[in-house]
Design a protein around this motif. Structure first.
Motif, short mmCIF file in Angstrom:
data_model
loop_
_atom_site.label_atom_id
_atom_site.label_comp_id
_atom_site.label_asym_id
_atom_site.label_seq_id
_atom_site.Cartn_x
_atom_site.Cartn_y
_atom_site.Cartn_z
N THR A 139 0.85 -1.20 0.00
CA THR A 139 0.00 0.00 0.00
C THR A 139 0.88 1.24 0.00
N ALA A 140 0.23 2.39 -0.14
CA ALA A 140 0.92 3.67 -0.12
C ALA A 140 0.90 4.26 1.28
N ILE A 141 1.98 4.95 1.62
CA ILE A 141 2.04 5.73 2.87
C ILE A 141 2.48 7.14 2.50
N PRO A 142 2.18 8.12 3.34
CA PRO A 142 2.58 9.50 3.03
C PRO A 142 4.10 9.65 3.04
N ASP A 143 4.61 10.47 2.12
CA ASP A 143 6.05 10.76 2.07
C ASP A 143 6.20 12.24 1.71
N GLY A 144 6.89 12.98 2.54
CA GLY A 144 6.99 14.42 2.36
C GLY A 144 7.65 14.86 1.08
N THR A 145 8.58 14.07 0.55
CA THR A 145 9.30 14.44 -0.66
C THR A 145 8.71 13.81 -1.89
N ARG A 146 8.42 12.51 -1.83
CA ARG A 146 7.99 11.75 -3.01
C ARG A 146 6.48 11.71 -3.19
N GLY A 147 5.76 12.32 -2.24
CA GLY A 147 4.29 12.28 -2.31
C GLY A 147 3.76 11.04 -1.63
N GLN A 148 4.17 9.88 -2.14
CA GLN A 148 3.83 8.61 -1.54
C GLN A 148 5.06 7.73 -1.53
N ALA A 149 5.12 6.83 -0.57
CA ALA A 149 6.14 5.77 -0.55
C ALA A 149 5.40 4.44 -0.43
N ILE A 150 6.14 3.37 -0.60
CA ILE A 150 5.53 2.04 -0.61
C ILE A 150 5.77 1.33 0.71
N LYS A 151 4.71 0.73 1.21
CA LYS A 151 4.79 -0.05 2.46
C LYS A 151 4.40 -1.49 2.16
N ALA A 152 5.13 -2.41 2.75
CA ALA A 152 4.79 -3.83 2.64
C ALA A 152 4.35 -4.33 4.02
N THR A 153 3.12 -4.80 4.08
CA THR A 153 2.60 -5.42 5.31
C THR A 153 2.69 -6.93 5.09
N ILE A 154 3.37 -7.61 6.03
CA ILE A 154 3.73 -9.01 5.80
C ILE A 154 3.30 -9.91 6.96
N VAL A 155 2.71 -11.03 6.60
CA VAL A 155 2.45 -12.11 7.55
C VAL A 155 3.51 -13.18 7.30
N LEU A 156 4.27 -13.53 8.35
CA LEU A 156 5.35 -14.49 8.21
C LEU A 156 4.87 -15.92 8.49
N THR A 157 5.61 -16.86 7.98
CA THR A 157 5.30 -18.26 8.27
C THR A 157 5.56 -18.56 9.74
N GLU A 158 4.92 -19.57 10.24
CA GLU A 158 5.04 -19.92 11.65
C GLU A 158 6.50 -20.21 12.00
N GLY A 159 6.96 -19.65 13.10
CA GLY A 159 8.33 -19.87 13.56
C GLY A 159 9.32 -18.83 13.08
N THR A 160 8.93 -17.98 12.12
CA THR A 160 9.83 -16.93 11.64
C THR A 160 9.69 -15.70 12.53
N VAL A 161 10.81 -15.17 12.96
CA VAL A 161 10.82 -14.02 13.85
C VAL A 161 10.93 -12.74 13.03
N GLY A 162 9.95 -11.87 13.18
CA GLY A 162 9.96 -10.60 12.45
C GLY A 162 10.65 -9.52 13.23
N ASP A 163 11.97 -9.42 13.11
CA ASP A 163 12.74 -8.41 13.83
C ASP A 163 13.46 -7.49 12.84
N ASP A 164 14.30 -6.59 13.39
CA ASP A 164 15.01 -5.62 12.55
C ASP A 164 15.97 -6.30 11.59
N ASN A 165 16.58 -7.40 12.01
CA ASN A 165 17.50 -8.12 11.13
C ASN A 165 16.76 -8.67 9.90
N LEU A 166 15.55 -9.15 10.12
CA LEU A 166 14.77 -9.68 9.00
C LEU A 166 14.35 -8.55 8.05
N LYS A 167 14.05 -7.39 8.62
CA LYS A 167 13.71 -6.24 7.77
C LYS A 167 14.89 -5.85 6.88
#
Length: 557
Positions: free
Chosen positions: A484-512
């Motif tokens: 989806t789109a999110i607000p961005d002050g310079t580009r107008g819009q930026a892209i966001k990815a909303t993700i559901v991970l498989t069971e057992g996968t840890v969604g932390d900063d390293n994964l990002k």
């Protein structure tokens, strides 16, 4: 009171008649002598006869090396290119993919294809291998003409290892590729207008542009030769170009905006086109060139204006500049006011699509209202429609539609190539449905609200979530995703990815970080999600469809 229809001045007068209201604002346009209209022959070659020594194109390379081409030289070079491409077996109706950045050879090539009657398919150089593969296969491409830069030849060779596609390289040489710059020199500067079964008619397909959708691969938008005439208003009455001026539109030739601002309307108006073939974007470099080359009319996406208003513009001599325009996404009112305060220039906003020419805009001699797209172009009968198919009232939000019951206007696309079903979904019951929502005030000004679907506009680029989601879903530990789109002050819009991970996968900063590395390796830069959010489950409808609108509402609060 409206004046009577009269032919426009210059070359355009053979094909264009216009009328104006009491304030000098364009109110009506008609076209004539158009059955076999061909921009390359009827405009460019005609200008080569009328003003052979007039500068048509000023080209500046990334290294700031300059080349200038007169209309006579453009004619001769496009004729040589037409003879060259015919010798390679390219003929009327063949599809040719062009990945030429801002190289001056783009103009020789696209005009040559128009003369032959072949179909040009511009594409940007920042796509990935799979993007090019899809375009080549979906459009049944016969030939590719590409830059030697950015590993584009590597991509083409990987897609077509058996040389089933004719491959031509510009600004370099490579095995299995025909060297354009070397080979073209041996061909004649004369090219006769095709006759008989090779005759090119105005309603023949001239261009196919790829554009993104929300749930499908990019659509193939087909335009016929009358599309060029449809851009007369774009240049004369929106860009406000002059025959003695120099026009600069900031756009890569792979995007539809280049056809709006770097070719058809401008040469119909007999002005000079300025091209800066940069690799790395620099607002400072662009403004220095505006000063150096005494650019008179300038068009850029709102993203650039957002950057410019944060710079010290007083250090640039803009005395030759007379007019500024913008399109690609909605212009923020604060940027409009700030730019006017800093430079004295009003930014005249316009609105259209890959499927159209300028449909709504703030035309010459009108008074823009900051935040408004302007009024309907006289070329299009534009309305706001409710979901039930009835026309909306003043100030009521609905879908922007163009009436086509009495005939389709010049500049409106012919069809989505190979997709009659999709074409009928947007052209039905006497209207073309643009897929954007807006409202019209009592004075006829249109105010943009958003997309009917989920198209994302990033710095002027139109991005469909589906193609990004397809790439993300290739990652083994991704169970579901929504883009989806999110607000961005310079580009107008930026892209966001909303993700559901498989069971057992840890969604932390390293994964990002790992995901962002993957995006960089596998997606064009403008398609990469800038924000990643891990969730336990997606918001969905009763039928199981992801509700992107719910995600967007949360992010845009």
């Amino acid at each position: 009171m409206i004046t009577e229809l009269k032919p426009e001045e210059g070359i355009a007068g053979k094909f264009v008649k216009t009328a104006f209201d009491e304030n000098g604002v364009l109110s009506k346009i008609e076209f004539t002598n158009d059955e076999t209209f061909n921009f390359a022959f009827d405009v460019v070659d005609a200008l080569a006869e009328k003003t052979p020594d007039k500068t048509a194109l000023i080209y500046v390379s990334r290294d700031k090396e300059e080349k200038k081409f007169t209309f006579k030289e453009i004619k001769e070079c496009s004729n040589m290119a037409a003879n060259y491409y015919k010798s390679l077996g390219i003929k009327k109706g063949d599809r040719v993919l062009l990945v030429l950045k801002r190289h001056y050879q783009f103009w020789f090539t696209i005009l040559a294809l128009h003369k032959i009657g072949a179909v040009a398919i511009p594409a940007t150089n920042i796509l990935k291998v799979e993007d090019y593969r899809y375009r080549i296969e979906a459009a049944n491409v016969k030939a590719v003409v590409c830059t030697a830069d950015d590993k584009i030849p590597d991509a083409m060779a990987a897609i077509d290892p058996d040389d089933k596609v004719i491959k031509v390289i510009v600004n370099g040489e490579r095995e299995h590729f025909h060297p354009f710059d070397k080979d073209i020199l041996s061909f004649s500067k004369e090219f006769a207008r095709p006759t008989g079964e090779d005759t090119v008619y105005a309603h023949d397909t001239m261009i196919i542009m790829f554009t993104s959708g929300t749930t499908k691969h990019p659509k193939m938008v087909a335009h016929n030769h009358l599309y060029a005439l449809g851009h007369y208003i774009t240049a004369r009455y929106w860009h406000n170009v002059k025959t003695d001026g120099i026009h600069f539109t900031v756009s890569d030739t792979g995007w539809g905006k280049a056809l709006w601002g770097k070719l058809y309307g401008q040469w119909l108006c007999e002005t000079c086109i300025f091209v800066y073939d940069f690799d790395v974007f620099s607002a400072d470099n662009i403004m220095k060139l505006v000063e150096q080359y005494k650019i008179t009319t300038f068009c850029a996406p709102p993203t650039l204006y957002r950057i410019l208003v944060k710079m010290d513009l007083s250090k640039y001599d803009l005395s030759a500049l007379t007019y500024c325009t913008t399109a690609g996404e909605a212009l923020n009112p604060e940027v409009f006011y700030k730019f006017k305060e800093m430079t004295g220039f009003t930014i005249f906003e316009g609105f259209g699509q890959t499927e159209t020419t300028l449909a709504i805009g703030n035309l010459k001699n009108t008074t823009p209202r900051p935040g408004s797209m302007g009024k309907a172009s006289p070329l299009y009968d534009v309305h706001i429609m409710r979901p039930d198919g009835t026309l909306a009232d003043v100030d009521e939000t609905g879908e922007i539609v163009i009436k086509i019951a009495d005939g389709e206007p010049y500049g409106l696309f012919s069809t989505y190539n190979n997709d009659e079903k999709m074409t009928k979904e947007v052209k039905h019951d006497g209207y073309y449905h643009m897929g954007d929502t807006a409202y019209m005030d009592k004075d006829g000004y249109f105010w943009f609200v958003g997309r009917v679907d989920d198209i994302i506009k990033v710095a002027g680029y139109r991005v469909g979530p589906f193609e990004i989601e397809n790439e993300i879903m290739k990652i083994p530990y991704v169970l579901e995703c929504a883009v989806t789109a999110i607000p961005d002050g310079t580009r107008g819009q930026a892209i966001k990815a909303t993700i559901v991970l498989t069971e057992g996968t840890v969604g932390d900063d390293n994964l990002k970080k790992e995901l962002k590395r993957y995006f960089k390796e596998n997606m064009a830069s403008y398609k990469r999600p800038r924000v990643i959010e891990f969730v336990d489950e997606m918001p969905k409808t009763i039928s199981g469809k992801v509700r992107r609108v719910e995600i967007k509402e949360k992010d845009w609060k």
